[in-house]
Every structure is written in structure tokens, then in C-alpha cells.
Design an enzyme around this catalytic site. Structure first.
Site, PDB file in Angstrom:
ATOM      1  N   HIS A 122       0.808  -1.219   0.000  1.00 26.66           N
ATOM      2  CA  HIS A 122       0.000   0.000   0.000  1.00 26.66           C
ATOM      3  C   HIS A 122       0.843   1.272   0.000  1.00 26.66           C
ATOM      4  O   HIS A 122       0.329   2.361  -0.252  1.00 26.66           O
ATOM      5  CB  HIS A 122      -0.993  -0.005   1.181  1.00 26.66           C
ATOM      6  CG  HIS A 122      -0.389   0.265   2.523  1.00 26.66           C
ATOM      7  ND1 HIS A 122      -0.097  -0.721   3.435  1.00 26.66           N
ATOM      8  CD2 HIS A 122      -0.042   1.430   3.134  1.00 26.66           C
ATOM      9  CE1 HIS A 122       0.392  -0.186   4.538  1.00 26.66           C
ATOM     10  NE2 HIS A 122       0.449   1.119   4.380  1.00 26.66           N
ATOM     11  N   ASP A 155       0.317  -7.673   1.670  1.00 23.87           N
ATOM     12  CA  ASP A 155       0.616  -6.239   1.669  1.00 23.87           C
ATOM     13  C   ASP A 155       2.117  -6.006   1.596  1.00 23.87           C
ATOM     14  O   ASP A 155       2.684  -5.216   2.355  1.00 23.87           O
ATOM     15  CB  ASP A 155       0.028  -5.558   2.900  1.00 23.87           C
ATOM     16  CG  ASP A 155      -0.025  -4.030   2.735  1.00 23.87           C
ATOM     17  OD1 ASP A 155       0.209  -3.552   1.612  1.00 23.87           O
ATOM     18  OD2 ASP A 155      -0.287  -3.334   3.733  1.00 23.87           O
ATOM     19  N   SER A 234       4.694   2.598   7.792  1.00 22.11           N
ATOM     20  CA  SER A 234       4.352   1.447   6.962  1.00 22.11           C
ATOM     21  C   SER A 234       5.529   1.017   6.094  1.00 22.11           C
ATOM     22  O   SER A 234       6.151   1.840   5.419  1.00 22.11           O
ATOM     23  CB  SER A 234       3.164   1.783   6.059  1.00 22.11           C
ATOM     24  OG  SER A 234       1.990   1.911   6.808  1.00 22.11           O
TER      25      SER A 234
END
Length: 280
Positions: A122, A155, A234
Site C-alpha cells: 500500500h 501487503d 508502513s
């Protein structure tokens, strides 16, 4: 088989070896300092540029906007001045969707001296440009990167530097996430709110199989920890007491009122990532 290969390359990244030896020894005053000093050089900051479609006001009501809005709300063709009762409304030209440039930030870590970097899917999904900055260099020094492959179901994504520095790249080492149990010490390194190479420490709070929704009716296994992560973390590494990567920092739980850390964060464990690298 799930991998979406976004580019091809003659040089590939081999899956790094994993240290499955038991973690022993005591935690002392220098333990976390030593981990941060050893691993921070392999952690990178990622800046992405993408295009996002802007929603026109008329999208909420249909039609092309302008005079057309008066027709719908007031029945007055042409707005307050009118076009004359009984006259057909003028045909409005079709508008092209407007787009705006969006910049975002994330984290990654180097797994190969050739310039291969692991991060979250992402972080780079939909990016038209990926720029990477390295530890210890000037803030405005960036290197372009491209997507090699990505796996939405974990992810995870693999990117490669297309521009490289004139020095050897440090590489992160890997541990065995299957060893991690609630109460084990961990460290996260990342780029929260643009604050490069921020270090946070906590413990494994739980191992949650099938907890994180990644697609319709599909859930990923995650490690829950109270080591603080925030927007920008992230894609960064979660480390054991040997400074080995045992997961990728991926998501946080929030109340919806705040996007900040609440002490409940989720990491994709290390072992599913081997599937991503095995296909490169």
C-alpha cells in the site's frame, strides 16, 4: 502464484537467509541502542507521487454542473436570469475528470546490496514516481526506484533502486517470526509523520492468525505489538533482540477520531514474505 510482477529485471533478489536459532541472553542498557545503531543504515524513507481523481461537485448530482444545477433545483433554465420558459436546456460539454498530484511517505529496508528494498504494497501501489532516501545522507538526496513485484495478500512489495549511491549498501538480516511469542521484546524503525529513522520499542502483544483483512473474504496472519508506529511507519522493519527482521510494520488500530498510535499495531510476519521473494 499471487505475485503481480510489475517489471522484469535481469538481476533478481535472492530470499535472504533466516536465523532460526533460539534468542538467548539478557537485555541490558545498551541492547536497544546497539540494535538501532546496527540496523538504521539499512532502513530507507520512501516518498511516492501518484495521481488522484478529484470529484467534481456535479458528480454528486449527475450532469455537467453549471446551469444544469439550477435546472434540477429550481426549474429555472439558465439560472436566475433564465433562458426563457419552454426553451430546451443547452447541452453541456462533457468534462474531463480532474486529477491532482498526491505525495505520500513510507518506509522500507534494504535486503540486497544490488538495491532491492522490501516495503508494504500500500506504500507504492499506484505510484507514478518512487523516491528513496538513505540513512545519514542529506534530506534532499533521493534515488529513484521502480516496482519489481508486489503481493496485495501479504501487503508486501519489492522495489529496486534504479539510481544507486557511490557506496556499498547495508543489508538487513532476517530472523524467524515463528519463534516470536507474547512478551518478547521488539523494535520498530520507520518514518512516522516524516520524522526519519524514528525508533520505538515494545513487546509482542499477540500472534493473530487470519486477523488483518487484505481482500474480500481473505485475512492475513499478523503479529500484534505495542511498539509505536504511526502514518509513515508502513513498510519498515520489526526487529527481534538480535536486530533481525521478523515482520513488516503494516497497520494500526484507531478509534476513527485519531490516526495516531494507540498501542495496538499489526505487522505481517517474516515467513509469508519468503513467498514474495521466491518468485523474483
Amino acid at each position: 502464484s499471487r505475485l503481480d510482477p510489475s517489471a522484469t529485471t535481469a538481476q533478481t533478489a535472492a530470499a535472504p537467509p533466516m536465523n532460526s536459532a533460539p534468542i538467548t541472553g539478557q537485555v541490558n542498557a545498551a541492547t536497544f541502542r546497539d540494535i538501532a545503531k546496527a540496523v538504521s543504515p539499512a532502513v530507507v524513507n520512501i516518498r511516492t507521487v501518484s495521481l488522484e481523481r478529484q470529484q467534481d461537485l456535479s458528480d454528486f448530482f449527475g450532469g455537467g454542473g453549471g446551469d444544469d444545477l439550477f435546472d434540477r433545483f429550481f426549474g429555472l433554465p439558465g439560472g436566475p436570469q433564465g433562458r426563457g420558459q419552454g426553451q430546451p436546456p443547452q447541452q453541456q460539454p462533457q468534462r474531463e475528470p480532474r486529477e491532482r498530484v498526491v505525495e505520500a511517505a513510507g518506509t522500507g529496508f534494504i535486503i540486497d546490496k544490488a538495491g532491492f528494498i522490501l516495503t508494504n504494497n500500500h506504500v507504492i501501489e499506484g505510484a507514478t514516481k518512487i523516491a528513496v532516501s538513505l540513512y545519514g545522507e542529506d534530506e534532499d538526496q533521493e534515488y529513484e526506484a521502480r516496482i519489481v513485484g508486489r503481493d496485495p495478500l501479504t501487503d508486501s512489495a519489492l522495489i529496486e533502486l534504479t539510481e544507486k549511491p557511490n557506496h556499498e549498501l547495508p543489508v538487513a538480516k532476517f530472523g524467524d517470526s515463528a519463534q516470536m511469542q507474547p512478551g518478547d521484546w521488539v523494535m520498530a524503525i520507520g518514518n512516522p509523520f516524516g520524522l526519519a529513522h524514528t525508533v520505538s520499542v515494545g513487546v509482542i502483544s499477540a500472534n493473530r492468525p487470519g486477523h488483518l483483512p487484505v481482500a474480500e473474504q481473505r485475512f492475513a496472519e499478523v503479529l500484534q505489538t505495542d511498539a509505536a508506529i504511526n502514518p509513515g511507519n508502513s513498510g519498515g522493519p520489526l526487529l527481534n533482540l538480535r536486530g533481525e527482521v521478523i515482520g513488516i510494520n503494516t497497520a494500526i488500530a484507531t478509534t476513527g477520531l485519531s490516526q495516531g498510535n494507540m498501542g495496538v499495531a499489526f505487522r505481517i510476519p517474516r515467513h509469508p514474505l519468503r513467498q514474495l521473494l521466491a518468485h523474483q
